[in-house]
Write an enzyme that holds these catalytic residues in place. Sequence first.
Site, PDB file in Angstrom:
ATOM      1  N   SER A 117       0.828  -1.210   0.000  1.00  0.00           N
ATOM      2  CA  SER A 117       0.000   0.000   0.000  1.00  0.00           C
ATOM      3  C   SER A 117       0.857   1.253   0.000  1.00  0.00           C
ATOM      4  O   SER A 117       0.389   2.310  -0.382  1.00  0.00           O
ATOM      5  CB  SER A 117      -0.847   0.072   1.270  1.00  0.00           C
ATOM      6  OG  SER A 117      -1.783  -0.939   1.312  1.00  0.00           O
ATOM      7  N   HIS A 138      -2.375  -3.611  -6.542  1.00  0.00           N
ATOM      8  CA  HIS A 138      -2.852  -3.214  -5.212  1.00  0.00           C
ATOM      9  C   HIS A 138      -4.350  -3.450  -5.073  1.00  0.00           C
ATOM     10  O   HIS A 138      -5.173  -2.710  -5.632  1.00  0.00           O
ATOM     11  CB  HIS A 138      -2.509  -1.728  -4.983  1.00  0.00           C
ATOM     12  CG  HIS A 138      -2.869  -1.228  -3.628  1.00  0.00           C
ATOM     13  ND1 HIS A 138      -3.522  -0.045  -3.410  1.00  0.00           N
ATOM     14  CD2 HIS A 138      -2.666  -1.767  -2.407  1.00  0.00           C
ATOM     15  CE1 HIS A 138      -3.708   0.130  -2.108  1.00  0.00           C
ATOM     16  NE2 HIS A 138      -3.200  -0.898  -1.486  1.00  0.00           N
ATOM     17  N   GLU A 150      -5.572  -1.269  -8.148  1.00  0.00           N
ATOM     18  CA  GLU A 150      -4.662  -0.282  -8.739  1.00  0.00           C
ATOM     19  C   GLU A 150      -3.459  -1.026  -9.329  1.00  0.00           C
ATOM     20  O   GLU A 150      -2.830  -1.812  -8.629  1.00  0.00           O
ATOM     21  CB  GLU A 150      -4.199   0.714  -7.672  1.00  0.00           C
ATOM     22  CG  GLU A 150      -5.321   1.611  -7.159  1.00  0.00           C
ATOM     23  CD  GLU A 150      -4.883   2.576  -6.050  1.00  0.00           C
ATOM     24  OE1 GLU A 150      -5.420   3.686  -5.991  1.00  0.00           O
ATOM     25  OE2 GLU A 150      -4.010   2.210  -5.235  1.00  0.00           O
ATOM     26  N   ASN A 188      -5.343   6.038  -1.682  1.00  0.00           N
ATOM     27  CA  ASN A 188      -4.829   6.415  -0.367  1.00  0.00           C
ATOM     28  C   ASN A 188      -4.241   7.821  -0.347  1.00  0.00           C
ATOM     29  O   ASN A 188      -3.982   8.374   0.720  1.00  0.00           O
ATOM     30  CB  ASN A 188      -3.800   5.395   0.124  1.00  0.00           C
ATOM     31  CG  ASN A 188      -4.489   4.160   0.673  1.00  0.00           C
ATOM     32  OD1 ASN A 188      -5.645   4.219   1.100  1.00  0.00           O
ATOM     33  ND2 ASN A 188      -3.804   3.031   0.632  1.00  0.00           N
TER      34      ASN A 188
HETATM   35  P1  NAI Z   1      -1.249  -9.698   7.405  1.00  0.00           P
HETATM   36  O1  NAI Z   1      -0.438  -9.363   8.587  1.00  0.00           O
HETATM   37  O2  NAI Z   1      -2.693 -10.030   7.567  1.00  0.00           O
HETATM   38  O3  NAI Z   1      -0.570 -10.918   6.605  1.00  0.00           O
HETATM   39  C1  NAI Z   1       0.780 -10.987   6.300  1.00  0.00           C
HETATM   40  C2  NAI Z   1       1.182 -12.445   6.163  1.00  0.00           C
HETATM   41  O4  NAI Z   1       2.497 -12.501   5.631  1.00  0.00           O
HETATM   42  C3  NAI Z   1       1.195 -13.208   7.489  1.00  0.00           C
HETATM   43  O5  NAI Z   1       0.424 -14.377   7.340  1.00  0.00           O
HETATM   44  C4  NAI Z   1       2.674 -13.536   7.711  1.00  0.00           C
HETATM   45  O6  NAI Z   1       2.865 -14.797   8.317  1.00  0.00           O
HETATM   46  C5  NAI Z   1       3.201 -13.544   6.299  1.00  0.00           C
HETATM   47  N1  NAI Z   1       4.624 -13.258   6.172  1.00  0.00           N
HETATM   48  C6  NAI Z   1       5.352 -12.343   6.836  1.00  0.00           C
HETATM   49  N2  NAI Z   1       6.627 -12.384   6.408  1.00  0.00           N
HETATM   50  C7  NAI Z   1       6.691 -13.332   5.450  1.00  0.00           C
HETATM   51  C8  NAI Z   1       7.723 -13.814   4.616  1.00  0.00           C
HETATM   52  N3  NAI Z   1       8.965 -13.337   4.700  1.00  0.00           N
HETATM   53  N4  NAI Z   1       7.420 -14.768   3.726  1.00  0.00           N
HETATM   54  C9  NAI Z   1       6.171 -15.262   3.636  1.00  0.00           C
HETATM   55  N5  NAI Z   1       5.159 -14.851   4.405  1.00  0.00           N
HETATM   56  C10 NAI Z   1       5.417 -13.879   5.298  1.00  0.00           C
HETATM   57  O7  NAI Z   1      -1.065  -8.445   6.400  1.00  0.00           O
HETATM   58  P2  NAI Z   1      -2.088  -7.864   5.309  1.00  0.00           P
HETATM   59  O8  NAI Z   1      -2.980  -6.894   5.957  1.00  0.00           O
HETATM   60  O9  NAI Z   1      -2.657  -8.986   4.544  1.00  0.00           O
HETATM   61  O10 NAI Z   1      -1.087  -7.020   4.389  1.00  0.00           O
HETATM   62  C11 NAI Z   1      -0.195  -7.628   3.486  1.00  0.00           C
HETATM   63  C12 NAI Z   1       0.271  -6.607   2.463  1.00  0.00           C
HETATM   64  O11 NAI Z   1      -0.864  -6.075   1.770  1.00  0.00           O
HETATM   65  C13 NAI Z   1       1.030  -5.414   3.022  1.00  0.00           C
HETATM   66  O12 NAI Z   1       2.029  -5.063   2.101  1.00  0.00           O
HETATM   67  C14 NAI Z   1      -0.039  -4.332   3.098  1.00  0.00           C
HETATM   68  O13 NAI Z   1       0.497  -3.042   2.982  1.00  0.00           O
HETATM   69  C15 NAI Z   1      -0.862  -4.662   1.865  1.00  0.00           C
HETATM   70  N6  NAI Z   1      -2.261  -4.202   1.889  1.00  0.00           N
HETATM   71  C16 NAI Z   1      -3.025  -4.340   3.021  1.00  0.00           C
HETATM   72  C17 NAI Z   1      -4.351  -3.929   3.021  1.00  0.00           C
HETATM   73  C18 NAI Z   1      -5.209  -4.085   4.233  1.00  0.00           C
HETATM   74  O14 NAI Z   1      -6.257  -3.435   4.311  1.00  0.00           O
HETATM   75  N7  NAI Z   1      -4.857  -4.941   5.181  1.00  0.00           N
HETATM   76  C19 NAI Z   1      -4.969  -3.303   1.815  1.00  0.00           C
HETATM   77  C20 NAI Z   1      -4.107  -3.305   0.657  1.00  0.00           C
HETATM   78  C21 NAI Z   1      -2.795  -3.705   0.731  1.00  0.00           C
END
Ligand code: NAI
Length: 387
Positions: A117, A138, A150, A188
Amino acid sequence: MQEIGVIGAGTMGSGIAQVAAQSGHKVWLFDTSEAALDKAMASLNKIMARLVEKGKKTQAEADAIISRVNVSSDYKSFANCGLVIEAIVENLDIKKKVFAALEEQVNADCLLASNTSSLSIASIAASCKHPERVVGIHFFNPAPLMPLVEIVPAVQTADENLKKAKDLIDSWKKVTVVTKDTPGFIVNRVARPFYGEAIRIYEEGIADMATIDWAMKEIGGFKMGPFELMDYIGNDINYTVTETVWTAFYYDPRYKPSFTQKRMMEAGYLGRKSGKGYYNYAEGAKQPEPEKNQVVGEAIVWRILIMLINEAADALHLGVASAKDIDLAMTKGVNYPKGLLAWADEKGIQNVLDGLDKLYLAYHEERYRASVLLRQKAAFQKNFNVG
Ligand code: NAI
């Protein structure tokens, strides 16, 4: 149908895996945490069961979707993928390491995408030997329900790879917009005043939160009021996005975060998820009543709306995206009742500009400086008697 890889099985990764599987792809869902993979599969099973229950999918369709999602703990599973999307923790160093290692295991024409993001796609792409295959894709939360995606080419991204990424996500029946690799992309960035100006109005004592939310919904036509929405998103997440965008814009005062929201975050008043935010979500808690004053309400909506229009206009001026994509992004990504640029035309560019200039004159704050595009357009319309 090409295979799709997803790295990170959290909120976003599991949703993206579901979207890809629903579009017929075999999906490899990778995570370093086994618990996260278990949780993602359990959640997919639950979602599918609910869709069957509601009659939106047949049991056979749901079974087929679930069977297409394979969990993985080895990048080697991605060997036949046409696209791998990364959705891990928002940390540049970790993402860079993942992309460098990933590139070793995929075939030469596999696209590598990040769902980040807030990080620059250029910086992630720079960790690859072939940065021309890296692109930002995105999604919005929840990925299966939000139509907008996006698509963000980095300076290194090859045109043909941008097209491939866009065509693929279009085929998933998503609404895609193409945006420059700049902080906050479209949504954003342009949405910041929805929260920031609402908080400012509250801080100045012009109206309380319930009144501001009432005005934005009843008069503005927005689905949720700013405070309700911040509580829904989480005040920690919303504050962090604001601070990240502000920092990334070299501390442009237009994006300056507020102490009000920072204190909410520090206090742990995160919103719905913590049971308390701007509102109290405890069962039976008394909710504040808005002061339904039409004149005050209209003034609130106008001030927030012109600030939003100003962001949309400036994004267009700086080539962040086309006018069509900026308007699509806000209606499909955050459910705005109208595209902001179309809204500006409807209200009259000169009126919007006058509103902003009045604020600037009153406050002498850079926060209220009008985009030069609005000034140019207003002057053009005046000179040629149009608009
Ligand atoms: P989350 O914390 O729910 O999930 C992240 C996952 O990645 C976890 O299951 C973790 O175990 C895993 N992980 C961490 N390091 C790792 C690695 N080195 N290799 C493999 N897996 C790994 O996070 P979320 O919210 O799903 O966000 C993920 C990405 O998406 C971020 O870059 C965030 O900025 C982006 N994003 C998030 C949004 C939201 O509303 N939550 C919206 C749009 C984008």
